[in-house]
Design a protein around this motif. Structure first.
Motif, PDB file in Angstrom:
ATOM      1  N   MET A  22       0.822  -1.167   0.000  1.00  0.00           N
ATOM      2  CA  MET A  22       0.000   0.000   0.000  1.00  0.00           C
ATOM      3  C   MET A  22       0.870   1.236   0.000  1.00  0.00           C
ATOM      4  N   GLY A  47      -2.342  -4.780 -10.058  1.00  0.00           N
ATOM      5  CA  GLY A  47      -2.733  -4.569  -8.673  1.00  0.00           C
ATOM      6  C   GLY A  47      -3.939  -3.656  -8.609  1.00  0.00           C
ATOM      7  N   ILE A  99      -8.709  -2.087   3.050  1.00  0.00           N
ATOM      8  CA  ILE A  99      -7.470  -2.807   2.743  1.00  0.00           C
ATOM      9  C   ILE A  99      -7.761  -4.301   2.644  1.00  0.00           C
ATOM     10  N   ALA A 100      -8.479  -4.837   3.625  1.00  0.00           N
ATOM     11  CA  ALA A 100      -8.825  -6.269   3.626  1.00  0.00           C
ATOM     12  C   ALA A 100      -9.653  -6.636   2.406  1.00  0.00           C
ATOM     13  N   ILE A 140      -7.361  -6.773  -0.687  1.00  0.00           N
ATOM     14  CA  ILE A 140      -6.516  -7.968  -0.626  1.00  0.00           C
ATOM     15  C   ILE A 140      -7.331  -9.204  -0.973  1.00  0.00           C
ATOM     16  N   ARG A 141      -8.512  -9.317  -0.381  1.00  0.00           N
ATOM     17  CA  ARG A 141      -9.396 -10.454  -0.655  1.00  0.00           C
ATOM     18  C   ARG A 141      -9.747 -10.517  -2.146  1.00  0.00           C
ATOM     19  N   VAL A 189      -6.490 -11.585  -4.139  1.00  0.00           N
ATOM     20  CA  VAL A 189      -5.931 -12.894  -3.818  1.00  0.00           C
ATOM     21  C   VAL A 189      -6.929 -14.034  -3.978  1.00  0.00           C
ATOM     22  N   ARG A 223      -4.294 -11.182 -11.058  1.00  0.00           N
ATOM     23  CA  ARG A 223      -3.322 -12.240 -10.779  1.00  0.00           C
ATOM     24  C   ARG A 223      -2.648 -12.714 -12.062  1.00  0.00           C
TER      25      ARG A 223
END
Length: 88
Positions: A1, A20, A36-37, A40-41, A44, A53
């Motif tokens: 970040m 990203g 943020i979570a 990321i979730r 990923v 990805r």
């Protein structure tokens, strides 16, 4: 970040390139842990992160193939552009 200095610009470039996602900041320019979570979730685990990805793997392979010498040249060029005050 990205936190400060050139990192917010780099974060935007990473998102623009497709490798990203940027975590959006609130009206006070602060990051929220839930946001943020969530990002990321998404990158990923979620189906919506498949493209990111895949693109990250693709770019990783390109970088590996070009070797560090090419990367050093790219970094030098990027620093020179920043020093000249040019925007991306």
């Amino acid at each position: 970040m990205p936190m400060k200095h050139d990192q917010p610009i780099s974060g935007k470039v990473v998102e623009d390139v497709g490798v990203g996602l940027e975590v959006k900041r609130d009206e006070n320019k602060k990051l929220n842990r839930e946001d943020i979570a969530q990002v990321i979730r998404k990158v990923v685990k979620d189906e919506s992160g498949v493209r990111v990805r895949s693109k990250a793997r693709e770019l990783s392979e390109i970088i590996r193939m070009k070797g560090e010498k090419a990367i050093d040249g790219l970094v030098e060029e990027f620093v020179q552009l920043c020093n000249e005050g040019k925007t991306i």
